[in-house]
Design a protein around this motif. Structure first.
Motif, PDB file in Angstrom:
ATOM      1  N   GLU A  48       7.942  -0.057  -2.618  1.00  0.00           N
ATOM      2  CA  GLU A  48       7.211  -1.052  -3.397  1.00  0.00           C
ATOM      3  C   GLU A  48       6.950  -2.332  -2.606  1.00  0.00           C
ATOM      4  N   ASP A  49       7.936  -2.783  -1.838  1.00  0.00           N
ATOM      5  CA  ASP A  49       7.782  -4.035  -1.089  1.00  0.00           C
ATOM      6  C   ASP A  49       6.846  -3.894   0.113  1.00  0.00           C
ATOM      7  N   ARG A  50       6.537  -2.648   0.505  1.00  0.00           N
ATOM      8  CA  ARG A  50       5.625  -2.435   1.635  1.00  0.00           C
ATOM      9  C   ARG A  50       4.175  -2.360   1.178  1.00  0.00           C
ATOM     10  N   HIS A  51       3.963  -2.275  -0.146  1.00  0.00           N
ATOM     11  CA  HIS A  51       2.614  -2.358  -0.746  1.00  0.00           C
ATOM     12  C   HIS A  51       1.656  -1.300  -0.175  1.00  0.00           C
ATOM     13  N   PHE A  52       2.096  -0.050  -0.236  1.00  0.00           N
ATOM     14  CA  PHE A  52       1.222   1.040   0.192  1.00  0.00           C
ATOM     15  C   PHE A  52       0.005   1.143  -0.727  1.00  0.00           C
ATOM     16  N   VAL A  53      -1.147   1.441  -0.134  1.00  0.00           N
ATOM     17  CA  VAL A  53      -2.401   1.551  -0.866  1.00  0.00           C
ATOM     18  C   VAL A  53      -3.016   2.913  -0.575  1.00  0.00           C
ATOM     19  N   SER A  54      -3.657   3.516  -1.584  1.00  0.00           N
ATOM     20  CA  SER A  54      -4.368   4.777  -1.399  1.00  0.00           C
ATOM     21  C   SER A  54      -5.872   4.524  -1.387  1.00  0.00           C
ATOM     22  N   PRO A  55      -6.594   5.109  -0.451  1.00  0.00           N
ATOM     23  CA  PRO A  55      -8.050   4.948  -0.426  1.00  0.00           C
ATOM     24  C   PRO A  55      -8.689   5.460  -1.715  1.00  0.00           C
ATOM     25  N   ARG A  56      -9.702   4.764  -2.170  1.00  0.00           N
ATOM     26  CA  ARG A  56     -10.422   5.132  -3.389  1.00  0.00           C
ATOM     27  C   ARG A  56     -11.918   5.153  -3.115  1.00  0.00           C
ATOM     28  N   ASN A  57     -12.636   5.828  -3.991  1.00  0.00           N
ATOM     29  CA  ASN A  57     -14.091   5.916  -3.865  1.00  0.00           C
ATOM     30  C   ASN A  57     -14.745   4.846  -4.734  1.00  0.00           C
ATOM     31  N   LEU A  63     -13.573   7.785   2.586  1.00  0.00           N
ATOM     32  CA  LEU A  63     -13.445   7.508   4.014  1.00  0.00           C
ATOM     33  C   LEU A  63     -13.871   6.079   4.323  1.00  0.00           C
ATOM     34  N   ASN A  64     -14.918   5.616   3.666  1.00  0.00           N
ATOM     35  CA  ASN A  64     -15.364   4.244   3.874  1.00  0.00           C
ATOM     36  C   ASN A  64     -14.282   3.255   3.449  1.00  0.00           C
ATOM     37  N   ASN A  65     -13.634   3.544   2.316  1.00  0.00           N
ATOM     38  CA  ASN A  65     -12.564   2.664   1.861  1.00  0.00           C
ATOM     39  C   ASN A  65     -11.353   2.734   2.788  1.00  0.00           C
ATOM     40  N   LEU A  66     -11.083   3.933   3.343  1.00  0.00           N
ATOM     41  CA  LEU A  66     -10.005   4.066   4.324  1.00  0.00           C
ATOM     42  C   LEU A  66     -10.258   3.135   5.511  1.00  0.00           C
ATOM     43  N   ILE A  76      -0.773   2.582   4.264  1.00  0.00           N
ATOM     44  CA  ILE A  76      -1.652   3.523   3.567  1.00  0.00           C
ATOM     45  C   ILE A  76      -0.914   4.822   3.273  1.00  0.00           C
ATOM     46  N   ALA A  77      -1.075   5.331   2.056  1.00  0.00           N
ATOM     47  CA  ALA A  77      -0.573   6.654   1.671  1.00  0.00           C
ATOM     48  C   ALA A  77      -1.748   7.475   1.172  1.00  0.00           C
ATOM     49  N   SER A  78      -1.943   8.648   1.765  1.00  0.00           N
ATOM     50  CA  SER A  78      -3.095   9.458   1.376  1.00  0.00           C
ATOM     51  C   SER A  78      -2.796  10.935   1.618  1.00  0.00           C
ATOM     52  N   THR A  79      -3.837  11.763   1.497  1.00  0.00           N
ATOM     53  CA  THR A  79      -3.678  13.211   1.547  1.00  0.00           C
ATOM     54  C   THR A  79      -4.215  13.807   2.849  1.00  0.00           C
TER      55      THR A  79
END
Length: 410
Positions: A48-57, A63-66, A76-79
């Motif tokens: 939580e304190d590292r504030h991971f974000v997942s790319p969204r459309n 990919l553009n958001n990444l 970043i956390a993604s698939t």
């Protein structure tokens, strides 16, 4: 470069160790890539304190958001799917921003493109594609908009090769991995994986690491070990020892894809009838298990031929990995004999890379068995008619019980 591989059995704390690392190494930027959406959310909750974000459309694609997230330097956390949708811009940003990568489970770094060799010859003869001396494929017809448009796009990206004019392959660019400051892969039986052979082809040095539990949390350690619970698996996985049921799999290639193909063509299909009767006998007379506890598999093309009362709805594809829906199943039937794709095997051998076919078969079987109640420490009963596959599982269980180490040098 050197890539770290945390090669330890399921349940040994690989992801927990990664969470510990990412929470303590606050000076580094991380990308965590996993095949599972629920694991993406787990990372975001656990770090939580590292504030991971997942790319969204937001209308221009994930990919553009990444790329926007990479440019801003956030964790970043993604698939796997998004990781494979790279572009030259992805590579540039990774090189500039100095990220570290944790890859949860291997992904298909080399994939066979499903195209018939006659179609390949057609494309070559009509000069739609050309093949260079290094086997790379170039798409020559810029106006083409036909059935092979998907292949055209991959060729334009520069990641398609043609092996011996009949095997067309997509290969993930090694420069993506080289762009990271550090890479850790979380997996088990890595020697069985295509990604291992891909690294060997590209001259990547590997270092095996493991996990340890201390001070209330998991950490990475310098070498793989066998956890205590794994030593008890031999007492919890009961392999059916019944001569009548098992004799159909005595031949080394019995229950392979080619065995099923031949059995299907014989009038009356006697071998398939015997196997179907064996399945019924196992579930109804030996295991005497209710439908809700049964799990079985074969190759998809032969599923309908082997279905029967009491187990039909318990079918699960033999190469499945990403499901927890069957964790209550305790009676299993694994009716396949797994071999490495022969064309892919020859491809790697041509580059001097050894394919460990038995380890590959074992890995596929263990992953399937792990969908069952064994993942929660419950006892299970397994019918494995293939003598080869049965021996692989027995040897693996004996090795774990003796405390055999997974430590290897590359």
């Amino acid at each position: 470069m050197e890539i770290k591989v945390c090669d330890v059995i399921m349940g040994a704390g690989k992801t927990e160790s990664a969470i510990t690392l990412m929470n303590t190494d606050t000076y580094s930027r991380y990308i965590f890539i996993t095949p599972y959406l629920n694991e993406v959310e787990r990372i975001k909750r656990s770090c939580e304190d590292r504030h991971f974000v997942s790319p969204r459309n937001f209308g221009e694609g994930k990919l553009n958001n990444l790329h926007q997230l990479l440019e801003s330097g956030v964790n970043i956390a993604s698939t796997h799917a998004l990781f494979k949708a790279y572009s030259s811009e992805t590579l540039r940003l990774l090189q500039e921003q100095h990220y570290k990568l944790i890859l949860d489970e291997v992904f298909s770094a080399v994939e066979n493109i499903e195209i018939h060799k006659d179609d390949i010859n057609l494309l070559l003869n009509q000069k739609v594609i050309t093949c260079a001396a290094d086997s790379s494929v170039k798409w020559e017809d810029s106006d083409y908009n036909g059935d092979f448009t998907g292949i055209k796009e991959k060729c334009l990206a520069g990641d398609i090769t043609l092996h011996q004019n009949h095997l067309m392959l997509w290969t993930f660019p090694i420069d993506i991995f080289k762009a990271f400051e550090d890479v850790i892969i979380l997996t088990y039986l890595f020697d069985a994986q295509i990604q291992k052979y891909y690294f060997d082809m590209n001259g990547i040095k590997l270092r095996r690491i493991g996990t340890r539990y201390e001070r209330g949390e998991y950490h990475f350690c310098d070498y793989p070990t066998v956890p205590d619970y794994a030593r008890e698996l031999k007492e919890k996985i009961h392999i059916v020892d019944n001569r009548k049921l098992n004799e159909i799999g005595d031949d080394n290639f019995a229950l392979s894809v080619s065995w099923y193909e031949r059995a299907k063509k014989v009038r009356g299909q006697p071998k398939l009838i015997v196997l179907k009767n064996n399945l019924f006998n196992f579930f109804h007379n030996i295991a005497k298990s209710p439908t809700k506890l049964n799990l079985w598999t074969t190759f998809k093309d032969y599923q309908k031929m082997l279905t029967g009362k009491g187990y039909t709805n318990g079918f699960l594809s033999y190469n499945i990995r990403a499901t927890n829906e069957y964790r209550k199943r305790t009676c299993l039937a694994y009716c396949v004999n797994v071999f490495f794709n022969p064309f892919m095997k020859n491809y790697f051998l041509a580059y001097g890379v050894e394919v460990q076919e038995d380890v590959y078969a074992l890995s596929e079987m263990i992953q399937w068995i792990w969908r069952s109640a064994i993942r929660d420490g419950e006892e299970i009963w397994v019918y494995i008619p293939s003598n080869r596959m049965r021996a692989l599982l027995e040897n693996w269980l004996n090795d774990l019980a003796s405390g055999g180490s997974d430590e290897r040098e590359d």
